[in-house]
Design a protein around this motif. Sequence first.
Motif, PDB file in Angstrom:
ATOM      1  N   GLY A  19       1.241  -1.048  -0.367  1.00 59.02           N
ATOM      2  CA  GLY A  19       0.102  -0.247  -0.185  1.00 59.02           C
ATOM      3  C   GLY A  19       0.922   1.496  -0.108  1.00 59.02           C
ATOM      4  O   GLY A  19       1.850   1.234  -0.054  1.00 59.02           O
ATOM      5  N   GLU A  20       0.180   2.472   0.522  1.00 58.02           N
ATOM      6  CA  GLU A  20       0.723   3.431   0.316  1.00 58.02           C
ATOM      7  C   GLU A  20       2.042   3.657   1.618  1.00 58.02           C
ATOM      8  O   GLU A  20       1.343   3.939   2.851  1.00 58.02           O
ATOM      9  N   LEU A  21       3.031   4.159   1.082  1.00 61.10           N
ATOM     10  CA  LEU A  21       4.153   4.559   2.605  1.00 61.10           C
ATOM     11  C   LEU A  21       4.313   6.243   2.841  1.00 61.10           C
ATOM     12  O   LEU A  21       4.898   6.883   1.212  1.00 61.10           O
ATOM     13  N   SER A  22       3.849   6.924   3.660  1.00 61.92           N
ATOM     14  CA  SER A  22       3.580   8.332   4.214  1.00 61.92           C
ATOM     15  C   SER A  22       5.133   8.474   4.459  1.00 61.92           C
ATOM     16  O   SER A  22       5.671   8.099   4.866  1.00 61.92           O
ATOM     17  N   TYR A  23       5.780   9.501   3.306  1.00 59.97           N
ATOM     18  CA  TYR A  23       7.147   9.536   4.302  1.00 59.97           C
ATOM     19  C   TYR A  23       7.287  11.567   3.898  1.00 59.97           C
ATOM     20  O   TYR A  23       7.189  11.997   3.666  1.00 59.97           O
ATOM     21  N   ILE A  24       8.407  11.823   5.396  1.00 57.93           N
ATOM     22  CA  ILE A  24       9.144  13.351   4.658  1.00 57.93           C
ATOM     23  C   ILE A  24      10.383  13.348   3.900  1.00 57.93           C
ATOM     24  O   ILE A  24      11.411  12.374   4.330  1.00 57.93           O
ATOM     25  N   ASP A  25      10.997  13.806   2.829  1.00 60.35           N
ATOM     26  CA  ASP A  25      11.989  13.430   2.137  1.00 60.35           C
ATOM     27  C   ASP A  25      12.413  15.099   2.595  1.00 60.35           C
ATOM     28  O   ASP A  25      11.563  15.653   1.532  1.00 60.35           O
ATOM     29  N   THR A  26      13.944  15.665   2.389  1.00 61.39           N
ATOM     30  CA  THR A  26      13.950  17.023   2.187  1.00 61.39           C
ATOM     31  C   THR A  26      14.354  17.604   0.985  1.00 61.39           C
ATOM     32  O   THR A  26      15.153  18.808   1.335  1.00 61.39           O
ATOM     33  N   ASP A  27      14.786  16.475   0.515  1.00 60.57           N
ATOM     34  CA  ASP A  27      15.836  16.544  -0.441  1.00 60.57           C
ATOM     35  C   ASP A  27      15.763  15.311  -1.542  1.00 60.57           C
ATOM     36  O   ASP A  27      15.447  14.495  -1.935  1.00 60.57           O
ATOM     37  N   SER A  74       0.326   6.954   6.872  1.00 57.51           N
ATOM     38  CA  SER A  74       0.767   5.270   5.926  1.00 57.51           C
ATOM     39  C   SER A  74      -0.268   4.724   5.708  1.00 57.51           C
ATOM     40  O   SER A  74      -1.138   4.569   7.327  1.00 57.51           O
ATOM     41  N   SER A  75      -0.508   3.969   5.030  1.00 55.63           N
ATOM     42  CA  SER A  75      -2.030   2.866   5.092  1.00 55.63           C
ATOM     43  C   SER A  75      -1.106   1.556   5.549  1.00 55.63           C
ATOM     44  O   SER A  75      -0.600   1.470   5.856  1.00 55.63           O
ATOM     45  N   ALA A  76      -2.097   0.062   5.975  1.00 52.23           N
ATOM     46  CA  ALA A  76      -1.898  -0.835   6.421  1.00 52.23           C
ATOM     47  C   ALA A  76      -3.522  -1.543   5.971  1.00 52.23           C
ATOM     48  O   ALA A  76      -4.690  -1.464   6.418  1.00 52.23           O
ATOM     49  N   THR A  77      -3.232  -2.871   6.008  1.00 57.02           N
ATOM     50  CA  THR A  77      -4.291  -4.075   6.208  1.00 57.02           C
ATOM     51  C   THR A  77      -4.095  -4.686   7.243  1.00 57.02           C
ATOM     52  O   THR A  77      -3.047  -5.342   7.494  1.00 57.02           O
ATOM     53  N   LEU A  78      -5.026  -5.511   7.177  1.00 45.44           N
ATOM     54  CA  LEU A  78      -5.247  -6.540   8.746  1.00 45.44           C
ATOM     55  C   LEU A  78      -4.323  -7.479   8.158  1.00 45.44           C
ATOM     56  O   LEU A  78      -3.904  -8.127   9.090  1.00 45.44           O
ATOM     57  N   ASP A  79      -3.849  -8.132   7.268  1.00 41.43           N
ATOM     58  CA  ASP A  79      -2.733  -9.143   6.598  1.00 41.43           C
ATOM     59  C   ASP A  79      -1.905  -8.757   5.962  1.00 41.43           C
ATOM     60  O   ASP A  79      -1.257  -9.796   5.891  1.00 41.43           O
ATOM     61  N   MET A  80      -0.986  -7.983   7.207  1.00 40.81           N
ATOM     62  CA  MET A  80       0.066  -7.168   6.537  1.00 40.81           C
ATOM     63  C   MET A  80       0.960  -8.391   7.386  1.00 40.81           C
ATOM     64  O   MET A  80       0.374  -8.409   8.140  1.00 40.81           O
ATOM     65  N   ASP A  81       2.243  -8.716   6.957  1.00 46.06           N
ATOM     66  CA  ASP A  81       3.172  -8.960   8.039  1.00 46.06           C
ATOM     67  C   ASP A  81       3.540  -7.924   7.874  1.00 46.06           C
ATOM     68  O   ASP A  81       4.801  -7.008   8.284  1.00 46.06           O
ATOM     69  N   PHE A  82       3.353  -8.058  10.296  1.00 46.75           N
ATOM     70  CA  PHE A  82       3.813  -6.738  10.771  1.00 46.75           C
ATOM     71  C   PHE A  82       5.601  -7.431  11.802  1.00 46.75           C
ATOM     72  O   PHE A  82       5.590  -7.351  12.707  1.00 46.75           O
ATOM     73  N   SER A  83       5.387  -8.569  11.517  1.00 41.49           N
ATOM     74  CA  SER A  83       6.625  -8.791  11.553  1.00 41.49           C
ATOM     75  C   SER A  83       8.163  -8.001  11.533  1.00 41.49           C
ATOM     76  O   SER A  83       8.476  -7.768  10.631  1.00 41.49           O
ATOM     77  N   LEU A  84       9.018  -8.860  12.444  1.00 38.62           N
ATOM     78  CA  LEU A  84       9.977  -7.585  11.875  1.00 38.62           C
ATOM     79  C   LEU A  84      10.998  -7.870  11.062  1.00 38.62           C
ATOM     80  O   LEU A  84      11.166  -6.284  10.219  1.00 38.62           O
ATOM     81  N   ASN A  85      10.512  -8.781  10.744  1.00 39.41           N
ATOM     82  CA  ASN A  85      10.873  -9.346   8.776  1.00 39.41           C
ATOM     83  C   ASN A  85      10.552  -8.560   7.852  1.00 39.41           C
ATOM     84  O   ASN A  85      10.868  -8.401   7.013  1.00 39.41           O
ATOM     85  N   GLY A  86       8.909  -8.494   7.899  1.00 35.93           N
ATOM     86  CA  GLY A  86       8.524  -7.989   7.417  1.00 35.93           C
ATOM     87  C   GLY A  86       8.337  -6.909   7.395  1.00 35.93           C
ATOM     88  O   GLY A  86       8.213  -6.067   6.415  1.00 35.93           O
ATOM     89  N   ILE A 208      -5.936  -3.418  13.588  1.00 35.42           N
ATOM     90  CA  ILE A 208      -4.769  -3.329  12.771  1.00 35.42           C
ATOM     91  C   ILE A 208      -3.777  -2.778  14.147  1.00 35.42           C
ATOM     92  O   ILE A 208      -2.700  -3.506  14.099  1.00 35.42           O
ATOM     93  N   PHE A 209      -3.444  -2.409  14.714  1.00 37.08           N
ATOM     94  CA  PHE A 209      -2.824  -2.058  15.883  1.00 37.08           C
ATOM     95  C   PHE A 209      -2.395  -3.166  16.486  1.00 37.08           C
ATOM     96  O   PHE A 209      -1.439  -3.466  17.427  1.00 37.08           O
ATOM     97  N   GLU A 210      -3.511  -3.969  17.200  1.00 37.87           N
ATOM     98  CA  GLU A 210      -3.402  -5.194  17.428  1.00 37.87           C
ATOM     99  C   GLU A 210      -2.323  -5.788  17.045  1.00 37.87           C
ATOM    100  O   GLU A 210      -1.550  -6.822  18.305  1.00 37.87           O
ATOM    101  N   ARG A 211      -2.919  -6.310  15.757  1.00 33.03           N
ATOM    102  CA  ARG A 211      -2.201  -6.844  14.650  1.00 33.03           C
ATOM    103  C   ARG A 211      -0.194  -6.664  15.333  1.00 33.03           C
ATOM    104  O   ARG A 211       0.651  -7.715  15.023  1.00 33.03           O
TER     105      ARG A 211
END
Length: 295
Positions: A19-27, A74-86, A208-211
């Motif tokens: 999905g979409e990842l929002s970020y700050i980018d100064t350059d 940033s977006s997220a879905t319930l079925d995403m991989d939220f592990s450290l590796n993910g 989703i935050f619980e996940r």
Amino acid sequence: MENMKIANEYRRSAQLEHGELSYIDTDPGGSSNKAPILFVHGSGVNAMLWRHLTVAMKSSHRCIAVDMPLHGQSSATLDMDFSLNGLAKILEEFCENLKLKKLNLVANDLGGAVSQTFAVNRPDLIQSLTLSNCDVHSNLPPDTFKDTVALAHAGTLWERAKPLTMSVDLMRHHSEVAKGYEHPEKLSEALLRSYLEPVLGTKDRTKIFERTLVSARGEDLMAIEPKLKVLDVPVLIIWGTEDVFFSLVWAQWLRDTLPDVRAYHEIQGAKLFLPDEHSETFVSLLEEFLNTIES
């Protein structure tokens, strides 16, 4: 508030597989010949944690601060991989999207665990690693946070969170985020809402935050210890001494485990979110460190 406004003027978004990842980018054009700084936050906050640093350092480095999935904008879905590796793989995909070849990685809280994982998986992308109060070795989740994780496991976090997000006073003094600040009474309503509403503002987002909370497992962090012991990357450690989540024991563990720790600093009285409350000191220490490895 001023630095929050300035940082948001540099906001962009990347479309990744999840999905979409929002970020700050100064350059965003990448005009600097120095490796950019990528700032990674932890649970319950967002890229605004780094607002003072991105504004202060934008004249010397390209500063990029991500909103991790679900957090900030940033977006997220319930079925995403939220592990450290993910999550580390999402950072890797983000770097590929922006065509980033070398990074100065700077992290805090759970972002530190994700960044340790990212660094051992892709050391070729890392010019340096800076870790401030964060999950280390077996301290995931930290004891002080286990009750919240237990609520996430039980699926009852929303019942606890709903009244919290309806009161600024409760957010300032009774949220887990507030425990990470020396002076939570000074936090603006705008900043608090930017932190907490994306993760706790609705029942669906809270699920989703619980996940995310139950997916961050200590055994995954401990599994990368052999790779951490041979990580050939210059490291800076900056640690607050009064953190209720991550004590100095874990800063010392990093200092004694990582093979190329160039500098180790303790900030007296500081808590978890020292990049916000002690930003001037943090900037000074980070600039000094980067000058030594870039000279």
